[in-house]
Design a protein around this motif. Structure first.
Motif, mmCIF file in Angstrom:
data_model
loop_
_atom_site.group_PDB
_atom_site.id
_atom_site.type_symbol
_atom_site.label_atom_id
_atom_site.label_comp_id
_atom_site.label_asym_id
_atom_site.label_seq_id
_atom_site.Cartn_x
_atom_site.Cartn_y
_atom_site.Cartn_z
ATOM 1 N N ASP A 44 -35.061 73.692 -23.162
ATOM 2 C CA ASP A 44 -35.497 75.063 -22.900
ATOM 3 C C ASP A 44 -35.556 75.356 -21.412
ATOM 4 O O ASP A 44 -35.134 76.401 -20.960
ATOM 5 C CB ASP A 44 -36.871 75.309 -23.506
ATOM 6 C CG ASP A 44 -36.802 75.412 -25.017
ATOM 7 O OD1 ASP A 44 -35.718 75.731 -25.524
ATOM 8 O OD2 ASP A 44 -37.825 75.175 -25.671
ATOM 9 N N GLU A 45 -36.115 74.425 -20.651
ATOM 10 C CA GLU A 45 -36.230 74.629 -19.215
ATOM 11 C C GLU A 45 -35.016 74.036 -18.511
ATOM 12 O O GLU A 45 -34.379 73.138 -19.010
ATOM 13 C CB GLU A 45 -37.498 73.964 -18.695
ATOM 14 C CG GLU A 45 -38.755 74.565 -19.265
ATOM 15 C CD GLU A 45 -39.988 73.876 -18.744
ATOM 16 O OE1 GLU A 45 -39.884 73.110 -17.770
ATOM 17 O OE2 GLU A 45 -41.048 74.104 -19.319
ATOM 18 N N ASP A 46 -34.740 74.554 -17.376
ATOM 19 C CA ASP A 46 -33.629 74.050 -16.580
ATOM 20 C C ASP A 46 -34.108 72.925 -15.673
ATOM 21 O O ASP A 46 -33.848 72.906 -14.476
ATOM 22 C CB ASP A 46 -32.995 75.166 -15.753
ATOM 23 C CG ASP A 46 -32.302 76.179 -16.628
ATOM 24 O OD1 ASP A 46 -31.855 75.787 -17.710
ATOM 25 O OD2 ASP A 46 -32.214 77.343 -16.222
ATOM 26 N N LEU A 50 -33.286 70.676 -11.287
ATOM 27 C CA LEU A 50 -34.238 70.413 -10.214
ATOM 28 C C LEU A 50 -33.952 69.066 -9.561
ATOM 29 O O LEU A 50 -33.379 68.173 -10.171
ATOM 30 C CB LEU A 50 -35.661 70.402 -10.770
ATOM 31 C CG LEU A 50 -36.135 71.684 -11.444
ATOM 32 C CD1 LEU A 50 -37.498 71.469 -12.060
ATOM 33 C CD2 LEU A 50 -36.165 72.824 -10.451
ATOM 34 N N THR A 51 -34.422 68.931 -8.348
ATOM 35 C CA THR A 51 -34.320 67.642 -7.675
ATOM 36 C C THR A 51 -35.352 66.700 -8.288
ATOM 37 O O THR A 51 -36.334 67.154 -8.885
ATOM 38 C CB THR A 51 -34.592 67.792 -6.169
ATOM 39 O OG1 THR A 51 -35.934 68.256 -6.001
ATOM 40 C CG2 THR A 51 -33.610 68.744 -5.519
ATOM 41 N N ARG A 57 -43.137 66.627 -9.013
ATOM 42 C CA ARG A 57 -44.206 67.538 -8.633
ATOM 43 C C ARG A 57 -44.660 68.360 -9.830
ATOM 44 O O ARG A 57 -45.855 68.545 -10.055
ATOM 45 C CB ARG A 57 -43.743 68.458 -7.499
ATOM 46 C CG ARG A 57 -44.854 69.317 -6.922
ATOM 47 C CD ARG A 57 -44.374 70.204 -5.795
ATOM 48 N NE ARG A 57 -43.422 71.216 -6.232
ATOM 49 C CZ ARG A 57 -43.771 72.347 -6.867
ATOM 50 N NH1 ARG A 57 -45.010 72.606 -7.146
ATOM 51 N NH2 ARG A 57 -42.853 73.224 -7.214
ATOM 52 N N ARG A 58 -43.727 68.834 -10.650
ATOM 53 C CA ARG A 58 -44.094 69.598 -11.849
ATOM 54 C C ARG A 58 -44.840 68.733 -12.861
ATOM 55 O O ARG A 58 -45.773 69.198 -13.501
ATOM 56 C CB ARG A 58 -42.840 70.187 -12.500
ATOM 57 C CG ARG A 58 -42.317 71.386 -11.777
ATOM 58 C CD ARG A 58 -41.320 72.118 -12.613
ATOM 59 N NE ARG A 58 -40.835 73.297 -11.929
ATOM 60 C CZ ARG A 58 -40.001 74.153 -12.462
ATOM 61 N NH1 ARG A 58 -39.554 73.967 -13.678
ATOM 62 N NH2 ARG A 58 -39.605 75.201 -11.786
ATOM 63 N N ARG A 59 -44.415 67.467 -13.003
ATOM 64 C CA ARG A 59 -45.123 66.571 -13.917
ATOM 65 C C ARG A 59 -46.550 66.328 -13.431
ATOM 66 O O ARG A 59 -47.481 66.298 -14.226
ATOM 67 C CB ARG A 59 -44.378 65.245 -14.033
ATOM 68 C CG ARG A 59 -43.147 65.327 -14.873
ATOM 69 C CD ARG A 59 -42.550 63.941 -15.122
ATOM 70 N NE ARG A 59 -41.147 64.097 -15.462
ATOM 71 C CZ ARG A 59 -40.131 63.605 -14.771
ATOM 72 N NH1 ARG A 59 -40.357 62.873 -13.708
ATOM 73 N NH2 ARG A 59 -38.902 63.807 -15.150
ATOM 74 N N ASP A 60 -46.710 66.145 -12.122
ATOM 75 C CA ASP A 60 -48.037 65.927 -11.559
ATOM 76 C C ASP A 60 -48.929 67.153 -11.761
ATOM 77 O O ASP A 60 -50.106 67.027 -12.090
ATOM 78 C CB ASP A 60 -47.947 65.592 -10.070
ATOM 79 C CG ASP A 60 -47.282 64.243 -9.825
ATOM 80 O OD1 ASP A 60 -47.190 63.435 -10.774
ATOM 81 O OD2 ASP A 60 -46.838 64.010 -8.678
ATOM 82 N N GLN A 61 -48.370 68.350 -11.584
ATOM 83 C CA GLN A 61 -49.142 69.572 -11.801
ATOM 84 C C GLN A 61 -49.562 69.699 -13.260
ATOM 85 O O GLN A 61 -50.696 70.081 -13.556
ATOM 86 C CB GLN A 61 -48.325 70.800 -11.396
ATOM 87 C CG GLN A 61 -48.183 70.992 -9.915
ATOM 88 C CD GLN A 61 -47.289 72.160 -9.570
ATOM 89 O OE1 GLN A 61 -46.568 72.683 -10.422
ATOM 90 N NE2 GLN A 61 -47.316 72.572 -8.303
ATOM 91 N N ALA A 62 -48.662 69.384 -14.182
ATOM 92 C CA ALA A 62 -48.992 69.464 -15.600
ATOM 93 C C ALA A 62 -50.065 68.446 -15.968
ATOM 94 O O ALA A 62 -50.982 68.747 -16.747
ATOM 95 C CB ALA A 62 -47.745 69.248 -16.444
#
Length: 76
Positions: A44-46, A50-51, A57-62
């Motif tokens: 679903d997400e692209d 991403l790098t 960084r997105r995993r850490d935020q989640a």
């Protein structure tokens, strides 16, 4: 019969060109990931665009968001 004097060298030139194109593609990693584009459409997400740093960084935020939700919820 004289056409063979034209067709045989032309065929050999085209064969050499095809072999060169194949080895160029292998050397330049054109066959590195054959299944990735086929599987990428299922997500679903692209995230694949991403790098690796941005993905982390997105995993850490989640993870931080989930941890804060668990702290806010009272135990049952």
């Amino acid at each position: 019969m004289t056409i063979l004097y034209l067709l045989i060298p032309l065929t050999l030139i085209l064969l050499a060109l095809a072999v060169w194109a194949f080895f160029w593609a292998v050397r330049n990693d054109q066959f590195e990931d054959l299944e990735g584009p086929a599987h990428r459409i299922l997500f679903d997400e692209d995230e694949n665009d991403l790098t690796p740093e941005e993905r982390q960084r997105r995993r850490d935020q989640a993870a931080a968001r989930d941890a804060s939700r668990q702290q806010d919820d009272p135990p049952h």
